[in-house]
Design a protein around this motif. Structure first.
Motif, mmCIF file in Angstrom:
data_model
loop_
_atom_site.group_PDB
_atom_site.id
_atom_site.type_symbol
_atom_site.label_atom_id
_atom_site.label_comp_id
_atom_site.label_asym_id
_atom_site.label_seq_id
_atom_site.Cartn_x
_atom_site.Cartn_y
_atom_site.Cartn_z
ATOM 1 N N LEU B 10 0.685 -1.136 0.092
ATOM 2 C CA LEU B 10 0.065 0.196 0.215
ATOM 3 C C LEU B 10 0.830 1.250 -0.083
ATOM 4 O O LEU B 10 0.442 2.201 -0.865
ATOM 5 C CB LEU B 10 -1.033 -0.237 1.254
ATOM 6 C CG LEU B 10 -2.000 0.756 1.087
ATOM 7 C CD1 LEU B 10 -2.862 0.630 -0.113
ATOM 8 C CD2 LEU B 10 -2.870 0.895 2.460
ATOM 9 N N GLY B 25 -7.262 12.704 -1.812
ATOM 10 C CA GLY B 25 -7.240 11.332 -0.787
ATOM 11 C C GLY B 25 -8.177 10.316 -1.551
ATOM 12 O O GLY B 25 -7.955 9.130 -1.793
ATOM 13 N N TYR B 26 -9.486 10.741 -1.891
ATOM 14 C CA TYR B 26 -10.509 9.880 -2.477
ATOM 15 C C TYR B 26 -9.942 9.427 -3.457
ATOM 16 O O TYR B 26 -10.141 7.994 -3.684
ATOM 17 C CB TYR B 26 -11.498 10.685 -2.655
ATOM 18 C CG TYR B 26 -12.753 9.949 -3.046
ATOM 19 C CD1 TYR B 26 -13.852 9.189 -2.128
ATOM 20 C CD2 TYR B 26 -13.029 9.999 -4.529
ATOM 21 C CE1 TYR B 26 -14.689 8.473 -2.674
ATOM 22 C CE2 TYR B 26 -14.198 8.971 -4.828
ATOM 23 C CZ TYR B 26 -14.907 8.340 -3.839
ATOM 24 O OH TYR B 26 -16.122 7.590 -4.368
ATOM 25 N N VAL B 29 -7.511 6.453 -2.890
ATOM 26 C CA VAL B 29 -8.182 5.359 -2.378
ATOM 27 C C VAL B 29 -8.835 4.523 -3.494
ATOM 28 O O VAL B 29 -8.638 3.209 -3.533
ATOM 29 C CB VAL B 29 -9.327 5.869 -1.339
ATOM 30 C CG1 VAL B 29 -9.950 4.393 -0.916
ATOM 31 C CG2 VAL B 29 -8.488 6.216 -0.148
ATOM 32 N N GLN B 30 -9.581 5.484 -4.333
ATOM 33 C CA GLN B 30 -10.496 4.679 -5.369
ATOM 34 C C GLN B 30 -9.505 3.763 -6.369
ATOM 35 O O GLN B 30 -9.639 2.768 -6.854
ATOM 36 C CB GLN B 30 -11.405 5.658 -5.989
ATOM 37 C CG GLN B 30 -12.228 6.135 -5.360
ATOM 38 C CD GLN B 30 -12.980 5.007 -4.752
ATOM 39 O OE1 GLN B 30 -13.619 3.984 -5.168
ATOM 40 N NE2 GLN B 30 -13.357 5.270 -3.510
ATOM 41 N N SER B 37 -8.102 -5.246 -3.353
ATOM 42 C CA SER B 37 -8.942 -5.211 -2.242
ATOM 43 C C SER B 37 -8.361 -4.410 -0.840
ATOM 44 O O SER B 37 -7.369 -5.258 -0.341
ATOM 45 C CB SER B 37 -9.782 -6.419 -1.793
ATOM 46 O OG SER B 37 -9.276 -7.153 -0.821
ATOM 47 N N ILE B 38 -8.934 -3.305 -0.296
ATOM 48 C CA ILE B 38 -8.180 -2.855 0.885
ATOM 49 C C ILE B 38 -9.352 -2.244 1.690
ATOM 50 O O ILE B 38 -10.464 -2.127 1.272
ATOM 51 C CB ILE B 38 -7.201 -1.674 0.547
ATOM 52 C CG1 ILE B 38 -7.973 -0.708 -0.349
ATOM 53 C CG2 ILE B 38 -6.170 -2.405 0.237
ATOM 54 C CD1 ILE B 38 -7.263 0.645 -0.414
ATOM 55 N N SER B 39 -8.937 -2.194 3.163
ATOM 56 C CA SER B 39 -9.856 -1.497 4.056
ATOM 57 C C SER B 39 -9.654 -0.024 3.475
ATOM 58 O O SER B 39 -8.539 0.569 3.775
ATOM 59 C CB SER B 39 -9.680 -1.948 5.389
ATOM 60 O OG SER B 39 -10.141 -1.066 6.158
ATOM 61 N N GLU B 40 -10.668 0.650 3.120
ATOM 62 C CA GLU B 40 -10.498 1.872 2.554
ATOM 63 C C GLU B 40 -9.947 3.043 3.460
ATOM 64 O O GLU B 40 -9.074 3.738 3.328
ATOM 65 C CB GLU B 40 -11.501 2.524 1.545
ATOM 66 C CG GLU B 40 -11.926 1.636 0.649
ATOM 67 C CD GLU B 40 -13.222 2.018 -0.465
ATOM 68 O OE1 GLU B 40 -13.609 3.141 0.041
ATOM 69 O OE2 GLU B 40 -13.103 1.387 -1.321
ATOM 70 N N GLY B 41 -10.392 2.728 4.789
ATOM 71 C CA GLY B 41 -9.964 3.856 5.594
ATOM 72 C C GLY B 41 -8.631 3.960 6.292
ATOM 73 O O GLY B 41 -8.170 4.793 6.845
ATOM 74 N N SER B 42 -7.888 2.755 5.768
ATOM 75 C CA SER B 42 -6.391 2.795 6.357
ATOM 76 C C SER B 42 -5.760 3.521 5.530
ATOM 77 O O SER B 42 -4.437 3.658 5.785
ATOM 78 C CB SER B 42 -6.073 1.215 6.191
ATOM 79 O OG SER B 42 -6.238 0.653 5.114
ATOM 80 N N TYR B 44 -5.697 6.886 4.827
ATOM 81 C CA TYR B 44 -5.728 8.050 5.566
ATOM 82 C C TYR B 44 -4.371 7.927 6.483
ATOM 83 O O TYR B 44 -3.789 9.110 6.489
ATOM 84 C CB TYR B 44 -6.915 8.808 6.104
ATOM 85 C CG TYR B 44 -7.754 9.295 4.713
ATOM 86 C CD1 TYR B 44 -7.146 10.800 4.214
ATOM 87 C CD2 TYR B 44 -8.830 8.751 4.242
ATOM 88 C CE1 TYR B 44 -7.919 11.215 3.427
ATOM 89 C CE2 TYR B 44 -9.397 9.539 3.243
ATOM 90 C CZ TYR B 44 -9.140 10.681 2.831
ATOM 91 O OH TYR B 44 -9.854 11.276 1.736
ATOM 92 N N PRO B 45 -4.588 6.984 7.371
ATOM 93 C CA PRO B 45 -3.471 6.921 8.649
ATOM 94 C C PRO B 45 -2.019 7.052 7.624
ATOM 95 O O PRO B 45 -1.179 7.568 8.040
ATOM 96 C CB PRO B 45 -3.668 5.729 9.117
ATOM 97 C CG PRO B 45 -5.130 5.488 9.262
ATOM 98 C CD PRO B 45 -5.655 6.110 7.844
ATOM 99 N N LEU B 46 -1.914 6.292 6.653
ATOM 100 C CA LEU B 46 -0.900 5.942 6.105
ATOM 101 C C LEU B 46 -0.352 7.440 5.313
ATOM 102 O O LEU B 46 0.900 7.949 5.395
ATOM 103 C CB LEU B 46 -1.031 5.117 4.807
ATOM 104 C CG LEU B 46 0.243 4.862 3.924
ATOM 105 C CD1 LEU B 46 1.318 4.015 4.576
ATOM 106 C CD2 LEU B 46 -0.293 4.174 2.420
ATOM 107 N N ARG B 48 -1.362 10.286 6.374
ATOM 108 C CA ARG B 48 -0.702 11.165 7.522
ATOM 109 C C ARG B 48 0.666 10.861 7.760
ATOM 110 O O ARG B 48 1.308 11.891 8.179
ATOM 111 C CB ARG B 48 -1.768 11.098 8.847
ATOM 112 C CG ARG B 48 -3.236 11.616 8.649
ATOM 113 C CD ARG B 48 -3.793 11.674 9.980
ATOM 114 N NE ARG B 48 -3.280 12.719 10.893
ATOM 115 C CZ ARG B 48 -3.513 13.917 10.748
ATOM 116 N NH1 ARG B 48 -4.341 14.423 9.585
ATOM 117 N NH2 ARG B 48 -3.197 14.827 11.449
#
Lengths: 188, 106
Positions: B10, B25-26, B29-30, B37-42, B44-46, B48
């Motif tokens: 990632l 960001g969006y 992610v897209q 396949s990823i957990s999309e929320g993760s 943003y932490p990356l 940051r």
């Protein structure tokens, strides 16, 4: 889960962060929802594909506190970082807290030895006051030697403490990568 | 797929996507979740973390619809990091591919 619920859970797991940091994070996810909806996705769909807000919040908290502990190196920040890393999972309770307690015990015993030795002449001088007639010059010289040794140990401990604490932060970072696949863990 | 495995990948995906152009960001992610396949929320932490480490800078830009978007831009340090990661990835996949070729029966 809808948007409101997602944000409630996320906020609940970001309470330990400073206001500004938290706002920035929430803003990022707000933006994500807004653009996703323009893209024709439902709130539900977006929230589900983002994954658990609890996990996201915990990871962001741990990452923040680790970085803080590393840059400032104060005890309070270190403890907060340990707490946040432990929060990432039960396994961490053992492999973070265990070594930490052992390390603290070692450091404390080092300091006690150093300070105890340094204070030895003082205690020898106290001795005749508490028990008159027991004073011997041999004891006094002995204690002066101990005092010198104690000073060396204390100075050594000063460096050792700093070194160990930095090492421990690195260990926690490594542990984050090992256990959770990084502080940013990916799952589906 | 294995969690640790994806995490490293990632990192690389985000760096690669920002090499030619800045993205928000969006979009990042897209782009990634279209392929794996990823957990999309993760993501943003990356983002940051990499921003804090000095690999990205960010700026806000108005868009024709919706809220202003936060764009991520690769810094020089980020570009150096990208090339380093890319070289590592290539060595790694070459090795694995060689093993697959040798070991798996057609």
């Amino acid at each position: 889960m809808n948007k409101k619920k997602f944000f409630t859970h996320l906020k609940n797991n970001l309470t330990k962060l400073p206001h500004e940091e938290r706002q920035e994070i929430l803003q990022d996810y707000e933006e994500y929802f807004a653009i996703g909806q323009l893209d024709g996705k439902s709130e539900e769909h977006i929230a589900t594909s983002l994954g658990s807000p609890k996990t996201i919040g915990k990871e962001l908290s741990a990452a923040y506190h680790l970085e803080k502990a590393e840059t400032t190196g104060s005890t309070g920040n270190l403890l907060r970082a340990i707490w946040a890393v432990i929060g990432l999972g039960f396994f961490n309770l053992i492999i973070v807290l265990g070594p930490f307690i052992a390390l603290v015990a070692l450091i404390v015993s080092g300091w006690v030895t150093g300070i105890g030795f340094t204070a030895a002449p003082l205690l020898i001088l106290l001795n005749p006051i508490l028990a008159p007639g027991t004073f011997e010059l041999f004891d006094l010289f002995n204690s002066l030697a101990l005092c010198g040794l104690g000073l060396f140990i204390s100075i050594g401990m000063l460096y050792a403490t700093k070194y160990f604490m930095n090492g421990f932060i690195r260990y926690m970072k490594f542990n984050g990568k090992l256990v959770k696949g990084g502080l940013t863990h990916v799952e589906h | 797929m294995n969690v640790q495995f994806k995490k490293g990948v990632l990192n690389l995906c985000v760096l690669v996507l920002l090499d030619k152009q800045d993205r928000y960001g969006y979009e990042l992610v897209q782009k990634i979740s279209d392929q794996i396949s990823i957990s999309e929320g993760s993501v943003y932490p990356l983002l940051r973390r990499l921003t804090k480490e000095g690999y990205f800078t960010t700026y806000l830009q108005e868009s024709s619809e919706g809220p202003p978007r936060k764009y991520y831009k690769l810094t020089d340090a980020g570009r150096a990091y990208l090339h380093e990661q890319l070289a590592e990835w290539r060595t790694f996949t070459d090795g694995v591919n060689a093993l697959i070729k040798e070991g798996v029966q057609e």
